[in-house]
Design a protein around this motif. Structure first.
Motif, PDB file in Angstrom:
ATOM      1  N   LYS A  50      -2.773 -12.149   3.224  1.00  8.19           N
ATOM      2  CA  LYS A  50      -1.511 -11.539   3.626  1.00  8.19           C
ATOM      3  C   LYS A  50      -0.294 -12.428   3.357  1.00  8.19           C
ATOM      4  O   LYS A  50       0.817 -11.926   3.244  1.00  8.19           O
ATOM      5  CB  LYS A  50      -1.565 -11.162   5.110  1.00  8.19           C
ATOM      6  CG  LYS A  50      -1.766 -12.316   6.060  1.00  8.19           C
ATOM      7  CD  LYS A  50      -1.886 -11.805   7.497  1.00  8.19           C
ATOM      8  CE  LYS A  50      -2.125 -12.934   8.477  1.00  8.19           C
ATOM      9  NZ  LYS A  50      -2.286 -12.436   9.861  1.00  8.19           N
ATOM     10  N   GLY A  51      -0.500 -13.739   3.224  1.00  2.00           N
ATOM     11  CA  GLY A  51       0.612 -14.620   2.912  1.00  2.00           C
ATOM     12  C   GLY A  51       0.976 -14.589   1.443  1.00  2.00           C
ATOM     13  O   GLY A  51       2.043 -15.072   1.043  1.00  2.00           O
ATOM     14  N   LEU A  52       0.109 -14.015   0.622  1.00  2.00           N
ATOM     15  CA  LEU A  52       0.335 -13.976  -0.825  1.00  2.00           C
ATOM     16  C   LEU A  52       0.594 -12.565  -1.352  1.00  2.00           C
ATOM     17  O   LEU A  52       1.220 -12.401  -2.399  1.00  2.00           O
ATOM     18  CB  LEU A  52      -0.882 -14.556  -1.559  1.00  2.00           C
ATOM     19  CG  LEU A  52      -1.271 -15.997  -1.217  1.00  2.00           C
ATOM     20  CD1 LEU A  52      -2.600 -16.346  -1.877  1.00  2.00           C
ATOM     21  CD2 LEU A  52      -0.188 -16.959  -1.681  1.00  2.00           C
ATOM     22  N   VAL A  53       0.094 -11.575  -0.620  1.00  2.00           N
ATOM     23  CA  VAL A  53       0.158 -10.200  -1.111  1.00  2.00           C
ATOM     24  C   VAL A  53       0.883  -9.326  -0.101  1.00  2.00           C
ATOM     25  O   VAL A  53       0.460  -9.218   1.053  1.00  2.00           O
ATOM     26  CB  VAL A  53      -1.268  -9.638  -1.346  1.00  2.00           C
ATOM     27  CG1 VAL A  53      -1.194  -8.216  -1.875  1.00  2.00           C
ATOM     28  CG2 VAL A  53      -2.032 -10.531  -2.318  1.00  2.00           C
ATOM     29  N   ASN A  54       1.981  -8.705  -0.506  1.00  3.70           N
ATOM     30  CA  ASN A  54       2.681  -7.799   0.393  1.00  3.70           C
ATOM     31  C   ASN A  54       2.087  -6.389   0.300  1.00  3.70           C
ATOM     32  O   ASN A  54       1.176  -6.141  -0.491  1.00  3.70           O
ATOM     33  CB  ASN A  54       4.185  -7.781   0.102  1.00  3.70           C
ATOM     34  CG  ASN A  54       4.492  -7.325  -1.318  1.00  3.70           C
ATOM     35  OD1 ASN A  54       3.806  -6.481  -1.886  1.00  3.70           O
ATOM     36  ND2 ASN A  54       5.542  -7.904  -1.898  1.00  3.70           N
ATOM     37  N   GLU A  55       2.626  -5.473   1.095  1.00  2.00           N
ATOM     38  CA  GLU A  55       2.054  -4.130   1.163  1.00  2.00           C
ATOM     39  C   GLU A  55       2.127  -3.410  -0.178  1.00  2.00           C
ATOM     40  O   GLU A  55       1.191  -2.711  -0.582  1.00  2.00           O
ATOM     41  CB  GLU A  55       2.774  -3.311   2.236  1.00  2.00           C
ATOM     42  CG  GLU A  55       2.151  -1.947   2.472  1.00  2.00           C
ATOM     43  CD  GLU A  55       2.795  -1.198   3.630  1.00  2.00           C
ATOM     44  OE1 GLU A  55       2.523   0.003   3.784  1.00  2.00           O
ATOM     45  OE2 GLU A  55       3.571  -1.833   4.375  1.00  2.00           O
ATOM     46  N   GLY A  56       3.243  -3.570  -0.889  1.00  2.47           N
ATOM     47  CA  GLY A  56       3.379  -2.917  -2.183  1.00  2.47           C
ATOM     48  C   GLY A  56       2.372  -3.421  -3.192  1.00  2.47           C
ATOM     49  O   GLY A  56       1.790  -2.644  -3.963  1.00  2.47           O
ATOM     50  N   MET A  57       2.137  -4.736  -3.179  1.00  2.00           N
ATOM     51  CA  MET A  57       1.164  -5.319  -4.106  1.00  2.00           C
ATOM     52  C   MET A  57      -0.253  -4.856  -3.782  1.00  2.00           C
ATOM     53  O   MET A  57      -1.046  -4.567  -4.680  1.00  2.00           O
ATOM     54  CB  MET A  57       1.247  -6.844  -4.059  1.00  2.00           C
ATOM     55  CG  MET A  57       2.548  -7.412  -4.605  1.00  2.00           C
ATOM     56  SD  MET A  57       2.692  -9.190  -4.296  1.00  2.00           S
ATOM     57  CE  MET A  57       1.341  -9.816  -5.299  1.00  2.00           C
TER      58      MET A  57
END
Length: 219
Positions: free
Chosen positions: A47-54
């Motif tokens: 979650k620190g690297l990938v946001n919801e859109g990604m």
């Protein structure tokens, strides 16, 4: 697909989803398979690297990839299995979900003392039967999740028992608690404790079990 980190004492187990060709064709089958994989995937460690859109975009890539593979295999005439059947009974489903080593059944003579201690902490109603438990014990007592004929029950160490009747469980909202991976949410505001010994995949499997039982697909 891995959604857990390899640790010092071993590697994380990858999730696996059967590849099959349904009667609706490659594209529709791929949508079902990829949705199941994406919906149950945990982004806790990313979650620190990938946001919801990604994460949504990546889930879409999974669907596209599965569809391409199924289409190619179908055109080549490669043998593909049928949609896997899922057990409709509680104990059969527990075995399918890989939870046999974690579950406790009340008639097991090896667990007699454990259930005696559990009964002192959680009082069942008349004609309410314990079906299965995911419970553990420390020197402070017993704790964990209890599935009965009437409700989902649980107890945390040093806390009062929690009760959610099956009719109040919302299948669409059953999921591990994002704030505490050792808790299970079964409805808004209804949170139940799980043993600390369960891995992330096992917690997800328990969530699947409770979700399916509440929905009536497992009896």
């Amino acid at each position: 697909m891995k959604d857990d980190c390899d640790g010092v004492f071993g590697k994380a187990t990858a999730r696996s989803y059967p590849l099959y060709l349904g009667t609706d064709g490659p594209r529709e089958t791929a949508a079902v398979i990829s949705a199941k994989a994406s919906d149950s995937y945990s982004w806790t460690f990313a979650k620190g690297l990938v946001n919801e859109g990604m994460s949504s975009a990546l889930a879409g890539r999974v669907g596209t990839s599965v569809a391409a593979v199924l289409k190619i295999l179908h055109e080549l005439g490669a043998p593909l299995g049928h949609e896997p059947k899922v057990a409709g009974d509680l104990r059969g489903r527990i075995a399918e979900l890989g939870l046999s080593a974690m579950v406790k059944y009340p008639e097991d003579p090896k667990q007699r003392k454990h259930f005696a201690k559990l009964a002192k902490k959680i009082q069942l109603e008349d004609n309410e039967k314990t079906l299965a438990t995911f419970t553990d014990a420390t020197f402070l007592g017993v704790y964990g999740l209890i599935l009965t004929s009437r409700a989902v029950r649980s107890r945390d160490l040093g806390e009062d028992p929690v009760l959610t009747p099956w009719e109040s469980v919302e299948p669409m909202n059953v999921a591990p608690n994002a704030a505490n991976g050792k808790q299970l949410m079964v409805a808004p505001g209804a949170v139940h404790e799980l043993p600390q010994s369960l891995t992330l995949l096992q917690v997800e499997a328990v969530a699947d079990l409770v979700r399916e039982f509440a929905a009536g697909s497992v009896t």
